[in-house]
Design an enzyme around this catalytic site. Structure first.
Site, mmCIF file in Angstrom:
data_model
loop_
_atom_site.group_PDB
_atom_site.id
_atom_site.type_symbol
_atom_site.label_atom_id
_atom_site.label_comp_id
_atom_site.label_asym_id
_atom_site.label_seq_id
_atom_site.Cartn_x
_atom_site.Cartn_y
_atom_site.Cartn_z
ATOM 1 N N GLU A 59 0.834 -1.214 0.000
ATOM 2 C CA GLU A 59 0.000 0.000 0.000
ATOM 3 C C GLU A 59 0.862 1.256 0.000
ATOM 4 O O GLU A 59 0.689 2.140 0.834
ATOM 5 C CB GLU A 59 -0.950 -0.016 1.213
ATOM 6 C CG GLU A 59 -1.918 -1.188 1.192
ATOM 7 C CD GLU A 59 -3.069 -1.053 2.185
ATOM 8 O OE1 GLU A 59 -2.935 -0.269 3.148
ATOM 9 O OE2 GLU A 59 -4.103 -1.714 1.985
ATOM 10 N N GLU A 92 -6.885 -7.490 -1.239
ATOM 11 C CA GLU A 92 -7.545 -7.441 0.066
ATOM 12 C C GLU A 92 -9.016 -7.084 -0.108
ATOM 13 O O GLU A 92 -9.356 -5.915 -0.303
ATOM 14 C CB GLU A 92 -6.889 -6.399 1.003
ATOM 15 C CG GLU A 92 -5.491 -6.771 1.458
ATOM 16 C CD GLU A 92 -4.947 -5.836 2.538
ATOM 17 O OE1 GLU A 92 -5.733 -5.045 3.100
ATOM 18 O OE2 GLU A 92 -3.727 -5.899 2.807
#
Ligand SMILES: *[C@@H]1O[C@H](CO)[C@@H](O)[C@H](O)[C@H]1NC(C)=O
Length: 852
Positions: free
Chosen positions: A182, A251
């Site tokens: 991320e 995710e």
């Protein structure tokens, strides 16, 4: 197409050169990952190895497989593996190779997210704290000391995997890796340095020649051949940054994490299934549930600050390793249906047509004749009746119906056909006995060998996270002429802290406490203090409650009391204590004496806890013994009678506990409409986390040592050991069931020719159905746990269910008028709602109340 072929050969070339492998096992193109020459739709789930015990892994992985998963995804936890520089640990819960081999043995693939930054609500985002103190270091940017350390650890892990032949290119289960995590936000914020670091990280990873692709999640600028992937509640708006990369969702958030003082956030399975179907109908080919099993933040591994010890995440497998229904079962049916569509999904691009204002069809027609259709209804309020291929279909609100043959509905995301199970914490037969206490010493400055300084020091720099606790002590001289000593108001002490919690002791007595929050770590303690003439001892116990795991350069954030520290209301007005002499003690006396272990515990004199005066004292150690309870249900400690602290069993840390009460809005939650965590909260006004998982494998049959360190004071005799098991199961099935073939309904109506929907109920292994708490064939209201009879109700509802189910571990009842001895209301669409009680087959505990 040309580019993807080029990429294919490039990866083959690298893997041949690097590994001397004749085979290039995993590549990708715009449709999907390609494993041994085959495109694949892959369903994946996150299971983090240190969040359970090795004894649990096989069962968790088997449940993942049975739930329809192809891949298990995990991060790699650097701070668990390298506790001090060059000193590695791969044992117990950190036995990464054993974990991967467990997945391999079950026949599943692995997605290894090395990071090594992992976020994960894990202490310091997975970075070892010592890394912060490498001279000149700056995390996650173009910084030589950081890059050197990151490369060193990444190489260590990759080499370990290669040595064990665990990459798919070597015949192993790892089909995919991840570098960084991320990074999108940081790469923009850090500008040119962020960008060059990103490119460096990609090159470094590719240079390791693993023979499998790498992903960079939430990083739009991921350079080739990195695959940029999506993380979120929904990812159907996501497109990879190059047309020759597959759409991957690394995710898919199954719920949300919990923080002390917060509510429990749940995500309805109808919405999660809808989100996954939306992604697949857009052409997505990889979905990973984060989490599939969340597990437990044992010890001091929780990040935050204030992330709870439970990392349940409302996942399909709960914290304790038990299946959560209907979440697990509904997703399992979704996965089965998606697999029926796999050929069409992988060989064609969707043709999208509108079926209404909020309705669409996504149709995948392969040249080979395979056809799969996804009919979506984005209307969050109403059922839609749509026409597709000259047939009518009813679509539940906010749902997708999947037609693996473009004709028959095999699954609708909004219609749950599996049972709901309620779990309960039941008393166990384990007595916790012979409680004794030991008082933790309030720190005093005169201890020898103390670190002292003029001014206040950053907590982490002093403790290096060897303990949550740091004492800051100083003394204050008060003149007898102070007016507060002569009937005036007590002075006020203010303490500015950068986090995370603080207890203030004046002359050995607890004067007050304060704490920050996860988002606002900084806080100010302010309280009246009872000072005396002459010398006064001020002892501040500063407590770290999980180091931050997220945010630009979170490694530079301070912790602890950095001041100002001031006394207000003296004759002189204010006195600043910030810049006087402070002395420091890292950790608790009990920690340095190792009171948590059976050796350490005998090194001090304990007091019988029956001297009640000793209970409810702040800073108290408690110890007791217990025998392991019978059965094999998962176990937990009920800590409701306590305040805040840590707990250990046989020297193993169960984690931090805190009876912080949950603040939030617990309104009724509807599955439909865009999900955000505040939408579905539970537990308002209750302690955020009352129960603490005790792995069975940490117990011996008798004489288990339980040690508790309590900060505020509590009643340790109220601590109990409970078992977690299914208490009730519910089914709520409409006689017109979405898995019915629509064309049959259209052609024949509700006749005997249509396969009848069935109620399936099953208790956990070792349990039997002992009572039917509710049963109604007709038009019942409500949901599991609060069903009520409606205007139409078959009088034989209870008798029918009781006859088929009582005394059985599982039972099945067909929904038809004949099963229930007649139709209670012809021409009305009916349902069967049932709530059944599950009890241990050989009952040693009290049976739940019977209906009569
Ligand atoms: C840690 O403390 C030492 C000694 O006070 C100081 O020199 C150093 O700058 C501190 N390091 C950090 C990163 O705060």
């Amino acid at each position: 197409m040309e580019k993807s072929v080029l990429l294919f050969f490039l990866i083959c070339f690298i893997s041949v050169m690097g590994l001397q492998l004749g085979d290039c096992a995993v590549t990708y193109d715009r449709k999907s990952l390609i494993i041994n020459g085959h495109r694949r739709i892959l369903i994946s789930g996150s299971i983090h190895y240190p969040r359970s015990t090795p004894e649990m892994w096989e069962d968790l992985v088997q449940k993942a497989k049975d739930g329809g998963l192809d891949v298990v995804q995990t991060y790699v936890f650097w701070n668990g593996h390298e506790p001090s520089p060059g000193n590695y640990y791969f044992e117990g819960r950190y036995d990464l190779v054993r974990f991967i081999k467990t997945v391999q043995k079950a026949g599943l693939f692995v997605h290894l997210r090395i990071g090594p930054y992992i976020c994960a609500e894990w202490n310091f985002g997975g970075f070892p704290v010592w890394l912060k103190y490498v001279p000149g270091i700056s995390f996650r940017t173009d910084n030589e000391p950081f890059k050197m350390a990151m490369q060193g650890f990444t190489e260590k892990i990759v080499q370990m995997m290669k040595n064990e032949k665990l990459f798919e290119s070597q015949g192993g289960p790892i089909i995919l890796s991840q570098i960084e995590n991320e990074y999108g936000g940081e790469s923009k914020a850090f500008g040119a340095a962020g960008h060059s670091y990103l490119n460096w990280a990609a090159n470094m990873a590719v240079g390791m020649n693993t023979g499998v692709p790498w992903v960079m999640c939430k990083e739009d600028d991921a350079p080739d051949p990195m695959i940029n992937t999506c993380n979120g509640f929904y990812c159907d708006a996501f497109t990879p940054n190059k047309p020759y990369k597959p759409s991957m969702w690394t995710e898919a958030w199954s719920g949300w994490f919990t923080e002390f003082g917060g509510t429990i956030k749940q995500r309805p399975v109808e919405d999660l299934a809808f989100a996954v179907a939306r992604f697949i109908q857009k052409g997505g080919s990889f979905v990973n549930y984060y989490m599939y099993h969340g597990g437990t933040n044992f010890g001091r591994t929780a990040g935050g600050p204030f992330i709870t010890t439970s990392y349940d995440y409302d996942a399909p497998i709960d914290e304790y390793g038990l299946i959560r229904q209907p979440k697990y079962g509904h997703l399992k049916e979704l996965h089965k249906t998606i697999k029926q569509c796999e050929t069409a999904l992988l060989s064609a691009d969707p043709i999208v047509t509108s079926l209404g204002n909020y309705q669409q069809a996504h149709v995948f027609s392969a040249k080979s004749g395979e056809c799969a259709a996804f009919l979506s209804n984005y209307d969050s309020r109403s059922v839609a009746r749509v026409m597709f291929n000259n047939m009518h279909y009813n679509l539940a609100p906010w749902s997708i119906s999947i037609l693996p043959d473009c004709r028959n509905v095999a699954f609708n995301t909004g219609k749950v056909g599996v049972q709901t199970s309620h779990m309960q914490m039941m008393p166990s037969n384990a007595n916790i006995f012979s409680w004794e206490t030991y008082d933790e010493a309030i720190s005093s400055e005169d201890d020898e060998g103390r670190l002292t300084s003029v001014g206040l020091l950053d907590q982490l720099n002093v403790t290096r996270d060897s303990s949550d606790y740091l004492w800051y002590t100083t003394s204050v001289d008060i003149s007898s002429s102070e007016s507060f000593l002569n009937g005036g108001e007590w002075p006020t002490l203010t303490v500015e802290s950068r986090g995370h919690a603080l207890h203030v002791f004046i002359n050995g007595l607890l004067s007050g406490s304060a704490h920050g929050t996860r988002v606002n770590r900084r806080f100010t303690f302010s309280g009246k203090v009872k000072l005396q003439a002459g010398a006064n001892r001020i002892a501040l116990l500063s407590i770290a409650v999980g180091l931050p795991n997220n945010g630009a350069h979170f490694e530079s954030w301070n912790t602890g009391v950095l001041g100002p520290v001031e006394l207000h209301g003296l004759n002189q007005g204010k006195r600043d204590l910030t810049w006087q002499k402070w002395s420091y003690q890292v950790g608790l006396k009990g920690e340095s004496m190792n009171l948590i272990s059976s050796e350490g515990v005998s090194s001090v004199e304990w007091m019988q806890a029956s001297f009640v005066a000793q209970m409810h004292q702040p800073l108290t150690w408690y110890k007791a013994y217990f025998n392991a309870p019978d059965g094999n249900e998962p176990l937990a400690l009920d800590m409701r009678s306590m305040g805040k602290g840590q707990v250990w069993i046989n020297g193993q840390s169960i984690g931090r506990y805190w009876m912080a009460y949950a603040d939030g809005e617990c309104n009724q939650c509807s599955y439909s409409g865009t999900y955000r965590p505040p939408k579905c909260q539970t537990g308002c006004g209750e302690p955020t986390q009352r129960w603490y998982h005790v792995p069975r494998s940490w117990l011996k049959p008798t004489q288990n040592l339980l040690v508790v360190f309590e900060e505020f004071g509590g009643d340790a005799s109220g601590i109990t050991l409970v078992k977690r098991s299914v208490s009730t199961v519910c089914a709520d099935i409409t006689e017109w069931h979405p898995t019915l073939k629509n064309w049959q309904i259209e052609s024949y109506g509700r006749t005997e020719r249509v396969p009848r929907p069935k109620v399936h109920l099953h208790c956990a292994p070792g349990q039997l159905i002992t009572n039917i708490k509710f049963a109604s064939f007709g038009t019942p209201y409500g949901t599991c746990g609060s069903f009520q009879q409606g205007p139409c109700h078959s009088p034989s509802s209870y008798a029918t269910l009781e006859k088929r189910c009582i005394g059985q571990q599982r039972c099945m009842v067909t929904i038809s008028a004949s099963t229930f001895g007649g139709d209670p209301c012809p021409y009305v669409l009916k349902r069967v709602a049932v709530e059944a009680v599950c009890s241990p087959a050989v009952s040693t505990t009290v049976l739940p109340n019977s209906r009569n």
